[in-house]
Design an enzyme around this catalytic site. Structure first.
Site, PDB file in Angstrom:
ATOM      1  N   GLU A  88       0.835  -1.196   0.000  1.00 19.24           N
ATOM      2  CA  GLU A  88       0.000   0.000   0.000  1.00 19.24           C
ATOM      3  C   GLU A  88       0.874   1.252   0.000  1.00 19.24           C
ATOM      4  O   GLU A  88       1.524   1.576   1.003  1.00 19.24           O
ATOM      5  CB  GLU A  88      -0.917   0.027   1.225  1.00 19.24           C
ATOM      6  CG  GLU A  88      -1.818   1.247   1.251  1.00 19.24           C
ATOM      7  CD  GLU A  88      -2.679   1.336   2.497  1.00 19.24           C
ATOM      8  OE1 GLU A  88      -3.346   2.376   2.668  1.00 19.24           O
ATOM      9  OE2 GLU A  88      -2.685   0.390   3.303  1.00 19.24           O
ATOM     10  N   ASP A 292       2.421 -14.729  12.920  1.00 26.88           N
ATOM     11  CA  ASP A 292       1.269 -15.353  12.275  1.00 26.88           C
ATOM     12  C   ASP A 292       0.318 -14.231  11.870  1.00 26.88           C
ATOM     13  O   ASP A 292      -0.317 -13.605  12.719  1.00 26.88           O
ATOM     14  CB  ASP A 292       0.581 -16.316  13.242  1.00 26.88           C
ATOM     15  CG  ASP A 292      -0.540 -17.113  12.597  1.00 26.88           C
ATOM     16  OD1 ASP A 292      -1.091 -16.652  11.576  1.00 26.88           O
ATOM     17  OD2 ASP A 292      -0.872 -18.190  13.123  1.00 26.88           O
ATOM     18  N   HIS A 383      -2.379   9.930  -1.196  1.00 20.28           N
ATOM     19  CA  HIS A 383      -2.587   8.689  -1.941  1.00 20.28           C
ATOM     20  C   HIS A 383      -2.425   8.920  -3.451  1.00 20.28           C
ATOM     21  O   HIS A 383      -1.942   8.037  -4.163  1.00 20.28           O
ATOM     22  CB  HIS A 383      -3.962   8.102  -1.620  1.00 20.28           C
ATOM     23  CG  HIS A 383      -3.971   7.249  -0.411  1.00 20.28           C
ATOM     24  ND1 HIS A 383      -3.663   5.907  -0.438  1.00 20.28           N
ATOM     25  CD2 HIS A 383      -4.212   7.541   0.912  1.00 20.28           C
ATOM     26  CE1 HIS A 383      -3.726   5.398   0.792  1.00 20.28           C
ATOM     27  NE2 HIS A 383      -4.064   6.383   1.612  1.00 20.28           N
TER      28      HIS A 383
END
Length: 390
Positions: A88, A292, A383
């Site tokens: 991202e 995990d 963004h």
């Protein structure tokens, strides 16, 4: 009706480069997919026993570094550079900005408030009265139950056993400390041994299922918000109004007003976390360090709390009641993941609390940056600049 061919496996040694190559060729024939990128790896397949089955290769994940982040914690102390694995765009840049704000405010304070990893068996009895007597028997025999559980592990210790009666069943939560391991497998093995001892010695002849569901393994739950699963971790910082205006483009009064509005929205939505975005930083840090990744489902839940102080400074904290992480075992020993932990000074024994405090500090940094970007109008523009593949 014909069956699709089975995936190739070796009965003698399935963790070799030749076996991985054979499976990739098998998949090319079966699916038409070329897996040449997955076949380019530096890890020794022999190191992957206990981490994966039917190994075919590795996926390369972009790894960035954010920081420095100043932490004044009980276990984590100093300036840290954070390895974050993500696809991202803007994430690393945003977290770095939040870390700068924290560092220029003197650093954040962190602490692990509680440890508790669970397995939660349910015991079935013949009536509610028998179930109640069984619960009393459990309390009277805790010393022997604790001994049976702890005989299976070098580092796990049974703290207590919670009881919740429903009909003629006793739902329990066996709470453990697990040293530097996340501990799900450890507690499963220990609790199985304890349950077998109970079944063999209890006069009420209970049947049991090893998990009755209230451990909520890799699922968010209100119970874990209250009772803790893994580590309950808190990070806090006081941001000076001048620092907020200079680095974030908003003043502290605006930040506080927006936090009140966001809290009301979070209540309305029933959110597991009322801050801007805890999962982003946790996931990126977990992937980089061999945790995990499914534990993000529990670890991201929490409470953001703020105060506008009389002098105009801004107290900002995050409380994460179910951070499940380890610095030993699982994927932490793989070469790249181990190096990421070593970058933090968090590989091996005696480091899991330090790592958990760093996790909370990273979440705090991300919240500061994103929460401010939305107010300052930087969210969309950032963004557009960093987060699009053109």
């Amino acid at each position: 009706m014909s069956r699709a061919p089975a995936i190739p496996r070796s009965k003698t040694d399935d963790y070799t480069s030749d076996q991985a190559r054979e499976r990739r060729e098998f998949l090319r024939v079966q699916t038409g997919a070329e897996l040449s990128s997955a076949g380019s790896f530096s890890v020794d397949p022999q190191q992957l026993r206990g981490n994966i089955e039917n190994f075919i290769g590795t996926l390369q994940m972009p790894l960035g570094v954010a920081g420095p982040l100043k932490i004044n914690g009980e276990a984590a102390q100093g300036d840290f550079y954070l390895p974050l694995a993500t696809t991202e765009g803007t994430l690393v840049a945003s977290y770095s900005r939040g870390m700068r704000v924290i560092s220029e405010s003197g650093g954040c304070t962190t602490a692990v408030a509680r440890h508790a990893m669970q397995r939660a068996p349910v015991f079935m009895l013949d009536s509610v009265l028998t179930a109640k007597r069984f619960g009393q028997w459990l309390e009277q025999n805790m010393t022997s139950i604790k001994a049976a559980a702890e005989a299976t592990t070098r580092s796990g210790q049974l703290i207590d056993v919670e009881q919740y009666l429903v009909a003629n069943m006793v739902y329990t939560r066996f709470n453990y400390t697990t040293g530097d391991a996340a501990g799900q497998n450890m507690t499963g093995k220990a609790t199985f041994a304890a349950c077998e001892w109970i079944k063999a010695n209890c006069p009420f002849a209970p049947n049991y299922i090893l998990s009755g569901g209230i451990d909520t393994d890799k699922k968010h739950s209100a119970m874990n918000m209250i009772r803790t699963r893994g580590k309950r971790v808190i990070a806090e910082v006081t941001i000076k109004n001048e620092v907020a205006k200079r680095l974030l483009g908003v003043d502290t009064q605006t930040l506080f007003r927006a936090r009140q509005i966001a809290n009301a929205g979070s209540i309305q939505a029933g959110s597991a976390y009322n801050g801007p975005h805890s999962a982003n930083g946790i996931a990126a840090l977990f992937i980089a360090t061999g945790q995990d990744e499914a534990n993000v489902a529990e670890s991201h839940a929490g409470i953001a709390y703020t105060q506008l102080l009389d002098n105009g400074d801004y107290y900002w904290s995050v409380t994460l009641p179910a951070v499940i992480c380890g610095t030993f075992g699982g994927g932490t020993g793989l070469p790249g993941q181990r190096q990421s932990l070593e970058m933090l000074g968090c590989y091996g024994a005696g480091k899991s609390d330090k790592f958990a405090e760093i996790v909370a500090a990273v979440v705090l940094a991300g919240d500061i940056s994103l929460g401010s970007a939305v107010l300052a109008g930087d969210w969309v523009s950032s963004h557009e600049q960093y987060g699009r593949n053109r």
